[in-house]
Structure formats: C-alpha cells, structure tokens
Design a protein around this motif. Structure first.
Motif, PDB file in Angstrom:
ATOM      1  N   MET A   1      62.255  14.580 -43.754  1.00  0.00           N
ATOM      2  CA  MET A   1      61.548  15.577 -42.964  1.00  0.00           C
ATOM      3  C   MET A   1      61.684  15.215 -41.489  1.00  0.00           C
ATOM      4  SD  MET A   1      57.682  16.742 -43.552  1.00  0.00           S
ATOM      5  CE  MET A   1      56.730  17.388 -42.242  1.00  0.00           C
ATOM      6  N   GLY A   2      62.140  16.141 -40.696  1.00  0.00           N
ATOM      7  CA  GLY A   2      62.361  15.892 -39.278  1.00  0.00           C
ATOM      8  C   GLY A   2      61.144  16.225 -38.441  1.00  0.00           C
ATOM      9  N   PRO A   3      61.325  16.227 -37.150  1.00  0.00           N
ATOM     10  CA  PRO A   3      60.223  16.578 -36.248  1.00  0.00           C
ATOM     11  C   PRO A   3      59.740  18.003 -36.515  1.00  0.00           C
ATOM     12  CG  PRO A   3      62.084  15.665 -35.023  1.00  0.00           C
ATOM     13  CD  PRO A   3      62.545  15.888 -36.435  1.00  0.00           C
ATOM     14  N   PRO A   4      58.462  18.276 -36.315  1.00  0.00           N
ATOM     15  CA  PRO A   4      57.932  19.612 -36.594  1.00  0.00           C
ATOM     16  C   PRO A   4      58.515  20.665 -35.639  1.00  0.00           C
ATOM     17  CG  PRO A   4      56.279  18.276 -35.492  1.00  0.00           C
ATOM     18  CD  PRO A   4      57.436  17.378 -35.804  1.00  0.00           C
ATOM     19  N   THR A   5      58.699  21.867 -36.163  1.00  0.00           N
ATOM     20  CA  THR A   5      59.163  22.984 -35.333  1.00  0.00           C
ATOM     21  C   THR A   5      58.312  24.233 -35.536  1.00  0.00           C
ATOM     22  OG1 THR A   5      60.774  23.641 -37.022  1.00  0.00           O
ATOM     23  CG2 THR A   5      61.558  22.170 -35.270  1.00  0.00           C
ATOM     24  N   ASP A   6      57.210  24.124 -36.273  1.00  0.00           N
ATOM     25  CA  ASP A   6      56.300  25.245 -36.456  1.00  0.00           C
ATOM     26  C   ASP A   6      55.569  25.476 -35.129  1.00  0.00           C
ATOM     27  OD1 ASP A   6      54.680  27.177 -38.084  1.00  0.00           O
ATOM     28  OD2 ASP A   6      53.095  25.778 -37.455  1.00  0.00           O
ATOM     29  N   LEU A   7      55.864  26.597 -34.465  1.00  0.00           N
ATOM     30  CA  LEU A   7      55.355  26.834 -33.106  1.00  0.00           C
ATOM     31  C   LEU A   7      53.839  26.710 -32.990  1.00  0.00           C
ATOM     32  CD1 LEU A   7      56.048  27.484 -30.188  1.00  0.00           C
ATOM     33  CD2 LEU A   7      56.006  29.906 -30.795  1.00  0.00           C
ATOM     34  N   PRO A   8      53.028  27.350 -33.822  1.00  0.00           N
ATOM     35  CA  PRO A   8      51.570  27.188 -33.674  1.00  0.00           C
ATOM     36  C   PRO A   8      51.110  25.732 -33.816  1.00  0.00           C
ATOM     37  CG  PRO A   8      52.052  29.081 -35.060  1.00  0.00           C
ATOM     38  CD  PRO A   8      53.353  28.360 -34.848  1.00  0.00           C
ATOM     39  N   ALA A   9      51.690  24.998 -34.767  1.00  0.00           N
ATOM     40  CA  ALA A   9      51.293  23.598 -34.969  1.00  0.00           C
ATOM     41  C   ALA A   9      51.693  22.735 -33.778  1.00  0.00           C
ATOM     42  CB  ALA A   9      51.917  23.053 -36.248  1.00  0.00           C
ATOM     43  N   VAL A  10      52.866  22.975 -33.232  1.00  0.00           N
ATOM     44  CA  VAL A  10      53.330  22.211 -32.070  1.00  0.00           C
ATOM     45  C   VAL A  10      52.435  22.483 -30.868  1.00  0.00           C
ATOM     46  CG1 VAL A  10      55.226  21.966 -30.408  1.00  0.00           C
ATOM     47  CG2 VAL A  10      55.702  21.967 -32.869  1.00  0.00           C
ATOM     48  N   ILE A  11      52.095  23.738 -30.637  1.00  0.00           N
ATOM     49  CA  ILE A  11      51.216  24.093 -29.517  1.00  0.00           C
ATOM     50  C   ILE A  11      49.839  23.456 -29.697  1.00  0.00           C
ATOM     51  CG2 ILE A  11      50.000  26.005 -28.396  1.00  0.00           C
ATOM     52  CD1 ILE A  11      52.546  27.700 -29.052  1.00  0.00           C
ATOM     53  N   GLU A  12      49.320  23.501 -30.919  1.00  0.00           N
ATOM     54  CA  GLU A  12      47.996  22.932 -31.211  1.00  0.00           C
ATOM     55  C   GLU A  12      47.957  21.425 -30.967  1.00  0.00           C
ATOM     56  OE1 GLU A  12      44.062  22.545 -32.260  1.00  0.00           O
ATOM     57  OE2 GLU A  12      45.160  24.407 -31.906  1.00  0.00           O
ATOM     58  N   SER A  13      49.070  20.738 -31.193  1.00  0.00           N
ATOM     59  CA  SER A  13      49.100  19.280 -31.064  1.00  0.00           C
ATOM     60  C   SER A  13      49.487  18.806 -29.658  1.00  0.00           C
ATOM     61  CB  SER A  13      50.066  18.679 -32.088  1.00  0.00           C
ATOM     62  OG  SER A  13      51.404  19.034 -31.768  1.00  0.00           O
ATOM     63  N   GLU A  14      49.708  19.729 -28.734  1.00  0.00           N
ATOM     64  CA  GLU A  14      50.129  19.339 -27.384  1.00  0.00           C
ATOM     65  C   GLU A  14      49.099  18.437 -26.712  1.00  0.00           C
ATOM     66  OE1 GLU A  14      50.501  21.699 -23.301  1.00  0.00           O
ATOM     67  OE2 GLU A  14      52.009  22.307 -24.769  1.00  0.00           O
ATOM     68  N   ILE A  15      49.577  17.391 -26.081  1.00  0.00           N
ATOM     69  CA  ILE A  15      48.720  16.443 -25.372  1.00  0.00           C
ATOM     70  C   ILE A  15      48.320  17.054 -24.035  1.00  0.00           C
ATOM     71  CG2 ILE A  15      48.676  14.172 -24.271  1.00  0.00           C
ATOM     72  CD1 ILE A  15      50.748  13.406 -26.582  1.00  0.00           C
ATOM     73  N   LYS A  16      47.036  16.985 -23.727  1.00  0.00           N
ATOM     74  CA  LYS A  16      46.511  17.632 -22.528  1.00  0.00           C
ATOM     75  C   LYS A  16      46.055  16.657 -21.445  1.00  0.00           C
ATOM     76  CE  LYS A  16      46.610  21.793 -24.401  1.00  0.00           C
ATOM     77  NZ  LYS A  16      47.473  22.842 -23.952  1.00  0.00           N
ATOM     78  N   GLU A  17      45.866  15.387 -21.801  1.00  0.00           N
ATOM     79  CA  GLU A  17      45.388  14.405 -20.822  1.00  0.00           C
ATOM     80  C   GLU A  17      46.106  13.086 -21.025  1.00  0.00           C
ATOM     81  OE1 GLU A  17      41.078  14.189 -20.711  1.00  0.00           O
ATOM     82  OE2 GLU A  17      40.904  16.377 -20.686  1.00  0.00           O
ATOM     83  N   TRP A  18      46.270  12.343 -19.926  1.00  0.00           N
ATOM     84  CA  TRP A  18      47.062  11.117 -19.903  1.00  0.00           C
ATOM     85  C   TRP A  18      46.367  10.034 -19.095  1.00  0.00           C
ATOM     86  CZ3 TRP A  18      51.780  11.146 -22.451  1.00  0.00           C
ATOM     87  CH2 TRP A  18      52.212  12.400 -22.891  1.00  0.00           C
ATOM     88  N   HIS A  19      46.714   8.803 -19.386  1.00  0.00           N
ATOM     89  CA  HIS A  19      46.315   7.663 -18.560  1.00  0.00           C
ATOM     90  C   HIS A  19      47.563   6.970 -18.023  1.00  0.00           C
ATOM     91  CE1 HIS A  19      42.040   6.680 -20.266  1.00  0.00           C
ATOM     92  NE2 HIS A  19      42.036   7.695 -19.420  1.00  0.00           N
ATOM     93  N   PHE A  20      47.484   6.598 -16.775  1.00  0.00           N
ATOM     94  CA  PHE A  20      48.466   5.725 -16.140  1.00  0.00           C
ATOM     95  C   PHE A  20      47.701   4.439 -15.812  1.00  0.00           C
ATOM     96  CE2 PHE A  20      50.026   9.938 -15.462  1.00  0.00           C
ATOM     97  CZ  PHE A  20      51.405   9.855 -15.346  1.00  0.00           C
ATOM     98  N   HIS A  21      48.159   3.299 -16.310  1.00  0.00           N
ATOM     99  CA  HIS A  21      47.524   2.015 -16.012  1.00  0.00           C
ATOM    100  C   HIS A  21      48.454   1.245 -15.078  1.00  0.00           C
ATOM    101  CE1 HIS A  21      44.260   2.260 -18.996  1.00  0.00           C
ATOM    102  NE2 HIS A  21      45.146   2.946 -19.710  1.00  0.00           N
ATOM    103  N   ILE A  22      47.991   1.006 -13.875  1.00  0.00           N
ATOM    104  CA  ILE A  22      48.755   0.271 -12.880  1.00  0.00           C
ATOM    105  C   ILE A  22      48.470  -1.215 -13.095  1.00  0.00           C
ATOM    106  CG2 ILE A  22      49.271   0.033 -10.435  1.00  0.00           C
ATOM    107  CD1 ILE A  22      49.497   2.988 -11.644  1.00  0.00           C
TER     108      ILE A  22
END
Length: 181
Positions: A1-22
């Motif tokens: 099974m490869g990476p997901p390509t189901d558009l609704p599932a991919v959109i739902e799992s999108e990362i919205k926030e990040w940390h940068f640690h200096i």
C-alpha cells in the motif's frame, strides 16, 4: 500500500502548525548570542508583517525535554511556514534548527516527521508521549493554523485547480504527468 491519495483524507490530515527549535551549545557564548540575535530578527520581522512566527518567551540555556542542548521554540502556522522556513534557511548562520509538525503524535513528530536545517542532533524521544487526545494547537486567538476561521477551498474547487494545472503542464517537457487512473 502506497501513500494515500484519497483527496478528502489527505486534506483532513494536513498539518496546520509547526515548531522550529533553534539549537545552540549552551557553553558557547557566540552561538548563544547568534541564537538570540536570530530570535530578535524574527520578532522584528513578525512585527513588520513578514510572517507569523511566535518565539516562546523562554530561552532554554540547557537541555530540556527531548532537546539535548540550549534551545528555544518558534511556533508557526501553516499560513507562514514557507516564509519562515525560507528566512531561517538563509539566515541561520552556523545554528541548527529542528523543524517538526504539531499533531496528536508528538513522538512521531519529533522522530519520523522531523526535518533539520543544518546538522542534526540526537533527541531523547522517551520523554514524549506517543499519542495525545488533542492536537496541541497554540495561540488560538490568532485564528491561524488549526484555529483558522478562513474559508477552505471546496473539494470541487481543488479538483478544478488541479485539472487546470495539469492542462497547463501538458506542454512542459520537464514536468512529470499525473497518472491517468
């Protein structure tokens, strides 16, 4: 099974926030100073509208949590990720920067989902929970990232944009073509 390509599932799992640690070696005064100068530059640029980036007020002068050296954290919503990433890539000097997403799975975020700008450091993942009940979103008052109130593109709008891009790229010899499945 490869990476997901189901558009609704991919959109739902999108990362919205990040940390940068200096990161800086806590016993190296010039690295510590460079890290603080970079922090002040990020704060000035945020103030002036270059991007949304929120350094945590605390600068850790030694190891804390999974981080093995002195560090501080910068929170960034997805809306400013490219701008902040670009700035830090160009202006980090000799400092190393850990970049990771904010999801319910903090250990994976710091392990298999992380990236480095500059040399990497070993992390102590044992101090992180495997899975949390909630996404650890930050600064909801900004209404960005997971707290965004901006209207999202519909699936139909996204499909139209994708079809338009595919049509334009048909004449580009170097561009890979999407599968016809």
């Amino acid at each position: 099974m490869g990476p997901p390509t189901d558009l609704p599932a991919v959109i739902e799992s999108e990362i919205k926030e990040w940390h940068f640690h200096i990161y800086f070696h806590q016993n190296n005064a010039s690295e510590h100073q460079a890290a603080l100068e970079l922090r002040d530059a990020v704060l000035r640029l945020r103030r002036d509208g270059a991007f949304v980036a929120v350094p945590l007020w605390r600068v850790n002068t030694g190891p804390i949590g999974p981080h093995p050296v002195g560090s501080y954290e910068i929170w960034c919503p997805s809306e400013s990720f490219a701008s902040l990433f670009s700035y830090l890539c160009i202006n980090r000097g000799e400092l190393s920067i850990l970049v990771h997403p904010l999801t319910r799975e903090q250990r994976d975020d710091h392990d298999s989902r992380k990236a480095w700008i500059g040399p990497s450091y070993p992390l102590d993942l044992s101090v992180l929970p495997v899975k949390s009940d909630e996404i650890p979103f930050q600064y909801p008052s900004l209404k960005l990232g997971y707290s965004s109130t901006a209207p999202q593109l519909s699936l139909e709008a996204r499909r139209k944009i994708g079809a338009s891009i595919e049509s334009i790229l048909r004449s580009e010899k170097e561009a890979a073509k999407a599968p016809q499945d």
